[in-house]
Design an enzyme around this catalytic site. Sequence first.
Site, PDB file in Angstrom:
ATOM      1  N   ASP A  22     -15.652 -16.767  75.522  1.00 38.45           N
ATOM      2  CA  ASP A  22     -15.633 -17.081  76.956  1.00 38.45           C
ATOM      3  C   ASP A  22     -14.457 -16.409  77.659  1.00 38.45           C
ATOM      4  OD1 ASP A  22     -16.548 -18.239  79.277  1.00 38.45           O
ATOM      5  OD2 ASP A  22     -15.598 -20.182  78.903  1.00 38.45           O
ATOM      6  N   GLY A  23     -14.667 -16.087  78.935  1.00 39.06           N
ATOM      7  CA  GLY A  23     -13.572 -15.564  79.757  1.00 39.06           C
ATOM      8  C   GLY A  23     -13.729 -14.105  80.169  1.00 39.06           C
ATOM      9  N   GLY A  25     -15.578 -12.844  82.539  1.00 37.39           N
ATOM     10  CA  GLY A  25     -15.580 -12.712  84.004  1.00 37.39           C
ATOM     11  C   GLY A  25     -14.172 -12.776  84.556  1.00 37.39           C
ATOM     12  N   HIS A  39     -17.805  -8.072  80.411  1.00 37.52           N
ATOM     13  CA  HIS A  39     -18.760  -8.265  79.305  1.00 37.52           C
ATOM     14  C   HIS A  39     -18.733  -7.065  78.354  1.00 37.52           C
ATOM     15  CE1 HIS A  39     -20.054 -11.880  81.129  1.00 37.52           C
ATOM     16  NE2 HIS A  39     -20.752 -11.345  82.106  1.00 37.52           N
ATOM     17  N   SER A  67     -26.329 -18.203  76.742  1.00 35.90           N
ATOM     18  CA  SER A  67     -26.816 -19.574  76.633  1.00 35.90           C
ATOM     19  C   SER A  67     -28.097 -19.775  77.439  1.00 35.90           C
ATOM     20  CB  SER A  67     -25.743 -20.567  77.104  1.00 35.90           C
ATOM     21  OG  SER A  67     -25.699 -20.624  78.516  1.00 35.90           O
ATOM     22  N   LEU A 133     -20.977 -10.587  54.825  1.00 35.35           N
ATOM     23  CA  LEU A 133     -20.671 -11.414  55.994  1.00 35.35           C
ATOM     24  C   LEU A 133     -21.989 -11.740  56.687  1.00 35.35           C
ATOM     25  CD1 LEU A 133     -18.751 -12.634  58.190  1.00 35.35           C
ATOM     26  CD2 LEU A 133     -18.752 -10.376  59.262  1.00 35.35           C
TER      27      LEU A 133
HETATM   28  C1  IPE Z   1     -20.782 -20.524  77.237  1.00 27.36           C
HETATM   29  O1  IPE Z   1     -19.946 -20.082  78.237  1.00 27.36           O
HETATM   30  C2  IPE Z   1     -21.827 -19.481  76.936  1.00 27.36           C
HETATM   31  C3  IPE Z   1     -21.367 -18.288  76.243  1.00 27.36           C
HETATM   32  C4  IPE Z   1     -20.140 -18.010  75.890  1.00 27.36           C
HETATM   33  C5  IPE Z   1     -22.394 -17.353  75.893  1.00 27.36           C
HETATM   34  P1  IPE Z   1     -20.201 -20.380  79.784  1.00 27.36           P
HETATM   35  O2  IPE Z   1     -19.130 -19.640  80.513  1.00 27.36           O
HETATM   36  O3  IPE Z   1     -21.590 -20.066  80.153  1.00 27.36           O
HETATM   37  O4  IPE Z   1     -19.988 -21.949  79.886  1.00 27.36           O
HETATM   38  P2  IPE Z   1     -19.587 -22.856  81.131  1.00 27.36           P
HETATM   39  O5  IPE Z   1     -20.548 -22.536  82.219  1.00 27.36           O
HETATM   40  O6  IPE Z   1     -18.184 -22.499  81.509  1.00 27.36           O
HETATM   41  O7  IPE Z   1     -19.674 -24.254  80.623  1.00 27.36           O
HETATM   42  C1  IPE Z   2     -18.407 -15.315  78.502  1.00 29.53           C
HETATM   43  O1  IPE Z   2     -17.687 -14.938  79.616  1.00 29.53           O
HETATM   44  C2  IPE Z   2     -19.624 -14.462  78.300  1.00 29.53           C
HETATM   45  C3  IPE Z   2     -20.903 -15.144  78.585  1.00 29.53           C
HETATM   46  C4  IPE Z   2     -21.060 -16.338  79.041  1.00 29.53           C
HETATM   47  C5  IPE Z   2     -22.076 -14.372  78.319  1.00 29.53           C
HETATM   48  P1  IPE Z   2     -18.009 -15.510  81.052  1.00 29.53           P
HETATM   49  O2  IPE Z   2     -18.959 -14.569  81.723  1.00 29.53           O
HETATM   50  O3  IPE Z   2     -18.471 -16.902  80.991  1.00 29.53           O
HETATM   51  O4  IPE Z   2     -16.591 -15.392  81.734  1.00 29.53           O
HETATM   52  P2  IPE Z   2     -15.929 -16.453  82.696  1.00 29.53           P
HETATM   53  O5  IPE Z   2     -15.978 -17.780  82.019  1.00 29.53           O
HETATM   54  O6  IPE Z   2     -16.700 -16.445  83.967  1.00 29.53           O
HETATM   55  O7  IPE Z   2     -14.525 -15.944  82.864  1.00 29.53           O
HETATM   56 MG    MG Z   3     -17.512 -18.683  81.034  1.00 26.32          MG
END
Ligand code: IPE
Ligand code: IPE
Ligand code: MG
Length: 246
Positions: A22-23, A25, A39, A67, A133
Site C-alpha cells: 500500500d501507498g 498513490g 503503481h 482488491s 519460492l
Molecule cells: C488494499 O489497499 C488493496 C491492495 C493493496 C491491493 P487499499 O489502498 O485499496 O485499501 P484501503 O482502501 O486504504 O482500505
Molecule cells: C496500493 O497503493 C496499490 C493498490 C491498491 C493497487 P494505493 O494505490 O492504495 O496507494 P495509496 O494508498 O492511495 O497511497
Molecule cells: Mg491504498
Amino acid sequence: MPQASLTPAPAAVPRHIAIIMDGNGRWARQRSRPRTFGHAEGVEALRRTVEAAGDLGVGYLTVFGFSTENWRRPIEEVNALFDLLRLYVARDLDRLAREGVRVRVIGDRENLQSDILEIISRAETRTRGNDKLNLTIAFNYGGQDEIARAARRAAEDVKAGKIAPAEINPESFGRYLDTAELPPPDILVRTSGELRLSNFMLWQAAYTELVFVDKLWPDFDKAALEEAIEMYRKRERRYGGTDSGS
Ligand code: IPE
Ligand code: IPE
Ligand code: MG
C-alpha cells in the site's frame, strides 16, 4: 523437568509472508506525479521483494495486487493496474520460472478479461513444477468474497451428496478456499502506515502476526523486509494457549 512448549518461538525465517502493498498513490503524489507512476514503481518494489524473499529462504510470499473493492477507483487507474499485471508476467515470467518460483493467482476469476485469464493460466502452468519460492498474487481478491465463494462450493457439494453438512469444519472448509494449497501466513506486513486489513486474507490471518510499517510500498526493499522479519521474531505466538514460561 521442563515441558515442551506448546507455543514455540517463531522460526528465524517465517515460512509464509503476506504483504498488503500500500501507498503507491501517496508516493506518486509526494512527487507530483500521477498515481499510475506510483503503481509502476510499486512493481519495482515487488521485484526487489520477490528476490529478497528467495534469498532469505522464505517459502511462501503472498502479495495483494488488486482488491475486489479497487473497482471503485477511476477506470483509468483500474486499467493501469491490469496493464501492470500483464507487463509483470510478460517481463518476469521467464526469470521467475528459471529461478524456481511457483506462481499462483488467487481471487475471483469471474468477469476478468480473457487475456488476463490466459496470462494467469500461463504463469501457473509454466511454474507448476517449481518449489523454491511460492509467489501468490492476490488479484481481484477479497477475503469476504473468497469465503462466500468457498461457502457456495461447499453448499454445492452438500447438495450433490459429496459431503455431509456435519463434515464442514475449519479444516475441511479451508480446502474450498483459494489458498487451499498454502499454509496460513506467519506474518502479514502492511506498508504506508494504514492499520487495517482491507479485506485481505480474513480467514487465513486468524493467528498471523501483524506488522505495520510506515514506508510507502515503492520504497520497500530487502532491508525493510528484514526489519519486518526481525519484528516478527520478537513476537510470542500463543495460538490461544498460555505463554511459554508457564
Ligand atoms: C488494499 O489497499 C488493496 C491492495 C493493496 C491491493 P487499499 O489502498 O485499496 O485499501 P484501503 O482502501 O486504504 O482500505
Ligand atoms: C496500493 O497503493 C496499490 C493498490 C491498491 C493497487 P494505493 O494505490 O492504495 O496507494 P495509496 O494508498 O492511495 O497511497
Ligand atoms: Mg491504498
